[in-house]
Motif scaffolding. Sequence first.
Motif, PDB file in Angstrom:
ATOM      1  N   GLU A 195     -18.554   8.819 -34.667  1.00 28.82           N
ATOM      2  CA  GLU A 195     -19.872   9.341 -35.021  1.00 28.82           C
ATOM      3  C   GLU A 195     -20.282   8.896 -36.426  1.00 28.82           C
ATOM      4  O   GLU A 195     -21.441   8.545 -36.664  1.00 28.82           O
ATOM      5  CB  GLU A 195     -19.874  10.863 -34.933  1.00 28.82           C
ATOM      6  CG  GLU A 195     -19.816  11.428 -33.529  1.00 28.82           C
ATOM      7  CD  GLU A 195     -21.081  11.129 -32.742  1.00 28.82           C
ATOM      8  OE1 GLU A 195     -22.171  11.111 -33.342  1.00 28.82           O
ATOM      9  OE2 GLU A 195     -20.984  10.881 -31.525  1.00 28.82           O
ATOM     10  N   ILE A 196     -19.331   8.917 -37.361  1.00 24.04           N
ATOM     11  CA  ILE A 196     -19.619   8.472 -38.731  1.00 24.04           C
ATOM     12  C   ILE A 196     -19.958   6.980 -38.742  1.00 24.04           C
ATOM     13  O   ILE A 196     -20.918   6.543 -39.394  1.00 24.04           O
ATOM     14  CB  ILE A 196     -18.422   8.770 -39.656  1.00 24.04           C
ATOM     15  CG1 ILE A 196     -18.271  10.279 -39.841  1.00 24.04           C
ATOM     16  CG2 ILE A 196     -18.589   8.076 -41.007  1.00 24.04           C
ATOM     17  CD1 ILE A 196     -17.023  10.687 -40.619  1.00 24.04           C
ATOM     18  N   GLU A 197     -19.186   6.184 -37.988  1.00 29.19           N
ATOM     19  CA  GLU A 197     -19.451   4.745 -37.914  1.00 29.19           C
ATOM     20  C   GLU A 197     -20.827   4.471 -37.311  1.00 29.19           C
ATOM     21  O   GLU A 197     -21.574   3.602 -37.772  1.00 29.19           O
ATOM     22  CB  GLU A 197     -18.361   4.066 -37.074  1.00 29.19           C
ATOM     23  CG  GLU A 197     -18.509   2.556 -36.997  1.00 29.19           C
ATOM     24  CD  GLU A 197     -17.449   1.914 -36.109  1.00 29.19           C
ATOM     25  OE1 GLU A 197     -17.454   0.685 -35.996  1.00 29.19           O
ATOM     26  OE2 GLU A 197     -16.623   2.657 -35.538  1.00 29.19           O
ATOM     27  N   LYS A 198     -21.161   5.238 -36.282  1.00 27.42           N
ATOM     28  CA  LYS A 198     -22.468   5.101 -35.645  1.00 27.42           C
ATOM     29  C   LYS A 198     -23.594   5.436 -36.623  1.00 27.42           C
ATOM     30  O   LYS A 198     -24.624   4.757 -36.679  1.00 27.42           O
ATOM     31  CB  LYS A 198     -22.524   6.030 -34.429  1.00 27.42           C
ATOM     32  CG  LYS A 198     -23.777   5.915 -33.592  1.00 27.42           C
ATOM     33  CD  LYS A 198     -23.688   6.858 -32.383  1.00 27.42           C
ATOM     34  CE  LYS A 198     -24.980   6.836 -31.582  1.00 27.42           C
ATOM     35  NZ  LYS A 198     -24.911   7.783 -30.439  1.00 27.42           N
TER      36      LYS A 198
ATOM     37  N   ILE B 128     -23.430  12.172 -42.959  1.00 31.26           N
ATOM     38  CA  ILE B 128     -21.983  12.214 -42.752  1.00 31.26           C
ATOM     39  C   ILE B 128     -21.453  13.633 -42.985  1.00 31.26           C
ATOM     40  O   ILE B 128     -20.574  14.111 -42.250  1.00 31.26           O
ATOM     41  CB  ILE B 128     -21.277  11.206 -43.683  1.00 31.26           C
ATOM     42  CG1 ILE B 128     -21.648   9.771 -43.270  1.00 31.26           C
ATOM     43  CG2 ILE B 128     -19.758  11.392 -43.639  1.00 31.26           C
ATOM     44  CD1 ILE B 128     -21.097   8.693 -44.186  1.00 31.26           C
ATOM     45  N   ALA B 129     -22.015  14.319 -43.983  1.00 38.34           N
ATOM     46  CA  ALA B 129     -21.584  15.701 -44.262  1.00 38.34           C
ATOM     47  C   ALA B 129     -21.897  16.606 -43.086  1.00 38.34           C
ATOM     48  O   ALA B 129     -21.090  17.481 -42.717  1.00 38.34           O
ATOM     49  CB  ALA B 129     -22.288  16.207 -45.525  1.00 38.34           C
ATOM     50  N   ASN B 130     -23.048  16.414 -42.445  1.00 36.44           N
ATOM     51  CA  ASN B 130     -23.414  17.215 -41.269  1.00 36.44           C
ATOM     52  C   ASN B 130     -22.457  16.962 -40.107  1.00 36.44           C
ATOM     53  O   ASN B 130     -22.092  17.880 -39.375  1.00 36.44           O
ATOM     54  CB  ASN B 130     -24.847  16.903 -40.850  1.00 36.44           C
ATOM     55  CG  ASN B 130     -25.867  17.416 -41.849  1.00 36.44           C
ATOM     56  OD1 ASN B 130     -25.605  18.371 -42.592  1.00 36.44           O
ATOM     57  ND2 ASN B 130     -27.046  16.794 -41.885  1.00 36.44           N
ATOM     58  N   ILE B 131     -22.083  15.686 -39.940  1.00 35.40           N
ATOM     59  CA  ILE B 131     -21.138  15.349 -38.859  1.00 35.40           C
ATOM     60  C   ILE B 131     -19.797  16.031 -39.106  1.00 35.40           C
ATOM     61  O   ILE B 131     -19.199  16.623 -38.193  1.00 35.40           O
ATOM     62  CB  ILE B 131     -20.960  13.816 -38.768  1.00 35.40           C
ATOM     63  CG1 ILE B 131     -22.264  13.151 -38.299  1.00 35.40           C
ATOM     64  CG2 ILE B 131     -19.817  13.464 -37.821  1.00 35.40           C
ATOM     65  CD1 ILE B 131     -22.247  11.643 -38.369  1.00 35.40           C
ATOM     66  N   LYS B 132     -19.315  15.971 -40.329  1.00 32.14           N
ATOM     67  CA  LYS B 132     -18.026  16.590 -40.652  1.00 32.14           C
ATOM     68  C   LYS B 132     -18.080  18.107 -40.484  1.00 32.14           C
ATOM     69  O   LYS B 132     -17.104  18.721 -40.022  1.00 32.14           O
ATOM     70  CB  LYS B 132     -17.630  16.238 -42.088  1.00 32.14           C
ATOM     71  CG  LYS B 132     -17.230  14.771 -42.258  1.00 32.14           C
ATOM     72  CD  LYS B 132     -16.796  14.475 -43.686  1.00 32.14           C
ATOM     73  CE  LYS B 132     -16.323  13.024 -43.823  1.00 32.14           C
ATOM     74  NZ  LYS B 132     -15.927  12.700 -45.218  1.00 32.14           N
TER      75      LYS B 132
END
Length: 887
Positions: free
Chosen positions: A748-751, A780-784
């Motif tokens: 997800e981060i790579e995307k 990225i913070a939201n994904i984490k």
Amino acid sequence: MSPVDFDSDDDKPLRAPNGGSNGHHHPNGNGHVPTQQRALSSMSDDEMPLATQDSSPLPATRTLKRKKPVYAESSSDDSEDDTPLAATPAKVAVAMPGAIQATTVPANGKGKAKSNVSKAAVSDDEYADSDAPKRKRAAKPKAKPPKKKVKQESSDDDDDKPLAAKKPSTSRKRKVKVESDVESDDEPIAKKAAAKKPRKVKSEETEKPPAKVKAEANGSATVKAEANGSPVKGKGKKKEKEKKEDEEQEEVFRWWDADAGDGSVKWQTLEHNGVIFPPPYESLPPNVKMKYNGKELDLPPASEEVAGFYAALIESDHAKDAKFNENFFNDWKTVLKKYPPLDNTKVTNFDLCDFRPMFEYFEAEKAKKKALSAAEKKELKKIKDDMEAKYTTCLLDGRKEKVGNFRVEPPGLFRGRGEHPKKGALKFRVRPEDISLNIGDNAPVPVPNIPGKWKEVIHDNTVTWLATWTENVNGNHKYVFLAAGSSLKGQSDMIKFEKARELKNHVDKIRQNYTQDLKSKVMADRQRATTMYFIDKLALRAGNEKGEDEADTVGCCSLRCEHVTLEAPNFIIFDFLGKDSIRYYNRVPVDAQVFKNIRIFKENKSDNDSLFDRVNTTGLNKHLQSEMKGLTAKVFRTFNASSTFQRLLDENTLENATLQEKLNAYNKANREVAILCNHRRTVPKTHEQSMEKVRDKQRGLKYDRMKLRHVLFKMDKKFRKKAEYQEDESDIDDEWIVSHEEDKMAKEIEKAEKKFAKENEKLTDDGKEAQDDSELKDRIANIKAEFKRLAKERGTGEAELTREKPAEKIEEAIQKLTEKIKASKLQIIDRDEGKEVALGTSKINYLDPRITAAWCKIHDVPVEKLFSKTLIVKFPWAMEVEEDWKF
């Protein structure tokens, strides 16, 4: 793709494989390895000759001795039709019980054979393409056969539409996408499972603009608005893509609707640009030198090039093969005599050679090429494609048709298959002086892309090859033909399958005749009848005698006594190496008379003597011709494969079956035919890795279903009591969940990073200011944060969705995931069962493609799920068959 070799396809030049270990060691510990030519190392995969996979020798159950040949005729089974698109290393012992039952087919089966080819088109020599140069110029026919063309419509949704509806009139046109050069056996070209809708074809005179036709077919206001030029939201990009594809499409000659002609004259006019030769060898950098007895060896280019061929293979199984090393070293010493080292070093001991410096240089060059950016690779490919563009097509009777292969193989080391006595021998560089061209009488003679003149230029319209030469290792003739989807190849395929289908009307009488001859007092007739029994019941190849310098492979007529063992009361055990050194092992029950005959044929003979010493393939095929015009041993093999396949498919009741269940049933039937024809392969080295990926994908589906179940449980505890939601995902443990969620977060981060970069690139192109890096950090913070929330849910038995959904929608989603998991399980079973079977060979050469096309229409299965794009292009005539068609 290498040029067609009608005698053998095992003389493809070696290609540098990765991995393995060096089997030859320097006394001082240095790895002994050969080098690869610089020209080869700089080539792309497309420039390289077709290379087969590694084929390790089969552990022999007994020593197979070579007897001096008695006959010298070639077998009809040595044609290109037996060559898989992706050749596989098949050195495996395979037991095939029940082969007789699997191949016994009622002659008066369903669907009486009805030929689609005119009788004139099926001449005695039309079963395979003409495979020998003819020097006599054929007289031109007075009139051209009528040309009928159609366009085949194409769209983004082609995967969900049938490639062919009912047979259109001969005045129609269709468009097809440009055929890919990459051939794949089994890989489907579409992922969508929905059945296709029939394509509507308008006549040439009344054809309407595509948008208008589409509007009328759909009857929707949206599409009508498009037809009238009104903008429709979300349709612009799709229309642009369709327009671009339409521009790339070509008209296809519907040869199956045209007059087949007299079967001898293949064309009237032919123009092409010849073949393209590989680039000349470029010397290695001065600091890259192999060593001999610990000292650097200064070689001239000609000797260095040959050393390079071996250097690239020092960590492969070939470098461990004593015969391969022996043949290479003998040929290299011959080259060294003509082009000796510059310091006059005498190279006499193979064990003192150290090729590793060359090998390391080649590996570094490969790594550099792999590290190129996508843009750089694209630019290199464009340069290569532009250079080869004029060679890819020819003009046949005024039509543009694709050429099957136009690249001459680079020099290299002959690999062979199995225990071939010439493996490791040097294959010379082919030059224009070695090649004969065949073009039209008034066509301009092409100029070679390297200095030199053609060996000869002929104008023979009774053969279909464009160029031919003879390779030096085995003396086999190499040919360049038109592509698989061309009219000439298509006509040959159709005639071949129609001839096999015609056998259905004669097979009862033929079986009756050879059954009577099994008791003949004439020993030659009795042996011939016994070979026919085996060819018919076991689909064995006819076989032919081999010379001392050929691989020890046999067929039915060339079996030796050691290959056949009798086991009371009525079993025969076959154990021999067949075509491509594939081991054939089969224990089968036979008729009492056949058992008695084999015992008689073996009397007073040694193991190395011929079992059928009064039969050869020439005499056998001559007898078969008297039984049915055009009948050969290979026609029997094609007939048995296709008729068995049709029977196995018809035995399946697939009402209410899922798509994956239908595909499994089809592949199971295909596997049985492949085993019958001995189309085996070794288990791919990457099989377990591939299977683990499929299993991991299945576990991912189970994870998603588990999360949805937990959402339901949190919404209302009553769902816990429902039977369909009580199943636990037993193969998903906590350790796997942690790993899965971490991998998912990384993806997800790579995307997000790629999307952010693409957005900034577009903003820059539009002259706007790019987004600040802080925007990406927030994403990225939201994904984490989301995955941190998922971590807290582990082990609680409850979960939440980022967006709320009603319980009904969640239940629907769970049901869909359950169906996907079920399909995934079936797919895993199918893959595992087919790991030792090569399905592609039978699809290409032995199974009438109309069987598959009709079956797909009956069961609403997209043909793309079973045929690769290459096969669909190869068999356009079969795609239009009616659903009630039977072989």
